[in-house]
Design a protein around this motif. Structure first.
Motif, PDB file in Angstrom:
ATOM      1  N   PRO A 152       7.022   3.890   7.502  1.00  0.00           N
ATOM      2  CA  PRO A 152       7.222   3.455   6.120  1.00  0.00           C
ATOM      3  C   PRO A 152       8.646   3.769   5.672  1.00  0.00           C
ATOM      4  O   PRO A 152       9.242   4.756   6.098  1.00  0.00           O
ATOM      5  CB  PRO A 152       6.198   4.279   5.329  1.00  0.00           C
ATOM      6  CG  PRO A 152       5.906   5.469   6.178  1.00  0.00           C
ATOM      7  CD  PRO A 152       6.155   5.062   7.602  1.00  0.00           C
ATOM      8  N   HIS A 154       9.726  -1.509  -0.785  1.00  0.00           N
ATOM      9  CA  HIS A 154       8.976  -0.685   0.162  1.00  0.00           C
ATOM     10  C   HIS A 154       8.672  -1.534   1.390  1.00  0.00           C
ATOM     11  O   HIS A 154       8.162  -2.655   1.272  1.00  0.00           O
ATOM     12  CB  HIS A 154       7.685  -0.178  -0.483  1.00  0.00           C
ATOM     13  CG  HIS A 154       7.954   0.718  -1.656  1.00  0.00           C
ATOM     14  ND1 HIS A 154       8.081   2.081  -1.519  1.00  0.00           N
ATOM     15  CD2 HIS A 154       8.146   0.451  -2.967  1.00  0.00           C
ATOM     16  CE1 HIS A 154       8.338   2.614  -2.702  1.00  0.00           C
ATOM     17  NE2 HIS A 154       8.380   1.640  -3.599  1.00  0.00           N
ATOM     18  N   GLU A 214       0.854  -1.201   0.000  1.00  0.00           N
ATOM     19  CA  GLU A 214       0.000   0.000   0.000  1.00  0.00           C
ATOM     20  C   GLU A 214       0.880   1.237   0.000  1.00  0.00           C
ATOM     21  O   GLU A 214       1.863   1.309   0.728  1.00  0.00           O
ATOM     22  CB  GLU A 214      -0.883   0.033   1.252  1.00  0.00           C
ATOM     23  CG  GLU A 214      -2.022  -0.947   1.224  1.00  0.00           C
ATOM     24  CD  GLU A 214      -2.963  -0.706   2.394  1.00  0.00           C
ATOM     25  OE1 GLU A 214      -4.162  -0.530   2.153  1.00  0.00           O
ATOM     26  OE2 GLU A 214      -2.468  -0.664   3.536  1.00  0.00           O
ATOM     27  N   PHE A 215       0.511   2.216  -0.823  1.00  0.00           N
ATOM     28  CA  PHE A 215       1.290   3.435  -0.929  1.00  0.00           C
ATOM     29  C   PHE A 215       0.368   4.643  -0.810  1.00  0.00           C
ATOM     30  O   PHE A 215      -0.844   4.514  -0.831  1.00  0.00           O
ATOM     31  CB  PHE A 215       2.048   3.477  -2.261  1.00  0.00           C
ATOM     32  CG  PHE A 215       2.869   2.240  -2.513  1.00  0.00           C
ATOM     33  CD1 PHE A 215       4.056   2.049  -1.842  1.00  0.00           C
ATOM     34  CD2 PHE A 215       2.419   1.261  -3.381  1.00  0.00           C
ATOM     35  CE1 PHE A 215       4.807   0.912  -2.042  1.00  0.00           C
ATOM     36  CE2 PHE A 215       3.164   0.106  -3.589  1.00  0.00           C
ATOM     37  CZ  PHE A 215       4.356  -0.064  -2.918  1.00  0.00           C
ATOM     38  N   VAL A 255      11.897   2.819   2.376  1.00  0.00           N
ATOM     39  CA  VAL A 255      12.300   2.239   1.095  1.00  0.00           C
ATOM     40  C   VAL A 255      13.741   1.770   1.237  1.00  0.00           C
ATOM     41  O   VAL A 255      14.579   2.484   1.787  1.00  0.00           O
ATOM     42  CB  VAL A 255      12.207   3.282  -0.048  1.00  0.00           C
ATOM     43  CG1 VAL A 255      12.706   2.677  -1.355  1.00  0.00           C
ATOM     44  CG2 VAL A 255      10.794   3.788  -0.215  1.00  0.00           C
ATOM     45  N   SER A 263       0.369   5.605   4.443  1.00  0.00           N
ATOM     46  CA  SER A 263       1.465   6.006   5.344  1.00  0.00           C
ATOM     47  C   SER A 263       0.932   6.417   6.704  1.00  0.00           C
ATOM     48  O   SER A 263       1.520   6.093   7.737  1.00  0.00           O
ATOM     49  CB  SER A 263       2.264   7.158   4.730  1.00  0.00           C
ATOM     50  OG  SER A 263       2.946   6.709   3.579  1.00  0.00           O
ATOM     51  N   HIS A 271       9.291   8.885   7.496  1.00  0.00           N
ATOM     52  CA  HIS A 271       9.739   8.008   6.414  1.00  0.00           C
ATOM     53  C   HIS A 271      11.248   7.856   6.514  1.00  0.00           C
ATOM     54  O   HIS A 271      11.940   8.752   6.979  1.00  0.00           O
ATOM     55  CB  HIS A 271       9.364   8.622   5.053  1.00  0.00           C
ATOM     56  CG  HIS A 271       9.570   7.698   3.906  1.00  0.00           C
ATOM     57  ND1 HIS A 271      10.773   7.579   3.239  1.00  0.00           N
ATOM     58  CD2 HIS A 271       8.722   6.831   3.298  1.00  0.00           C
ATOM     59  CE1 HIS A 271      10.650   6.688   2.275  1.00  0.00           C
ATOM     60  NE2 HIS A 271       9.422   6.216   2.278  1.00  0.00           N
TER      61      HIS A 271
END
Length: 196
Positions: free
Chosen positions: A29, A41, A13-14, A31, A19, A87
């Motif tokens: 979240p 991700h 899920e993005f 990367v 988030s 993030h």
């Protein structure tokens, strides 16, 4: 160098809504990229990641779907007001691989007697080091330095296996003479006002 083990989960899920849900669940979240592989991700445990990031240039031993991978933080986004993690971008590394990072410059000792100021031109020193042996910081002696003295990048002793990633003549620290503020004499202030 500290190594911290974290369990990471891949995510599909993005977007902002996803988030926010991840952060509400106490996760962060992120990367993971590097070594020519497609970015992965992930979600990471928020509290453990926050504690790990207190150590400069921390090495993260990630377990993702049963695989173990090493990574270092490359970019960390925090909420500007509350400071929580929003993030994180992580760079995959291998043992023996060289990476470019910045290490904090710490000082020890006292300047020469007198009113001097120590200016940190660089708070962190760009270096190249083995990914699994990144120094947390470098320490520089300022003992007895007087106004006008400078410490260049080449003057700093680096740990074995670590080399400068900056011009060796770059100024890292310099000692300045403190300037006392002089109050204008009463007569001078009055004369300046009468000339106008």
């Amino acid at each position: 160098m500290s190594e911290v083990k974290l369990a990471a989960e891949t995510r599909t899920e993005f977007g902002k809504g996803a988030s926010r849900r991840i952060r509400r669940a106490g996760q962060v979240p992120g990367v993971i990229y590097g070594h020519g592989a497609d970015p992965v991700h992930v979600t990471l445990p928020g509290h453990e990641l926050l504690l790990a990031l207190r150590t400069p240039n921390v090495l993260l031993a990630l377990e993702i779907e049963g695989k173990k991978q090493l990574a270092i933080p490359k970019a960390v986004q925090r909420d500007a007001i509350k400071g929580f993690l929003e993030h994180v971008d992580l760079l995959l590394v291998r043992s023996g691989e060289k990476v470019n990072v910045e290490v904090f410059v710490q000082t020890e000792g006292d300047l020469a007697p007198g009113a001097y100021l120590l200016e940190h031109v660089l708070n962190a020193l760009p270096v190249e080091a083995e990914a699994t042996h990144i120094p947390e910081s470098v320490t520089v002696s300022i003992e007895g330095l007087e106004a006008g003295a400078s410490i260049l990048a080449k003057d700093i002793t680096l740990p074995s296996g670590t080399v400068l990633a900056i011009d060796e003549d770059a100024v890292v620290l310099q000692v300045l003479a403190a300037q006392a503020e002089e109050a204008p004499a009463e007569g001078e202030a009055g004369e300046a006002g009468s000339e106008a």
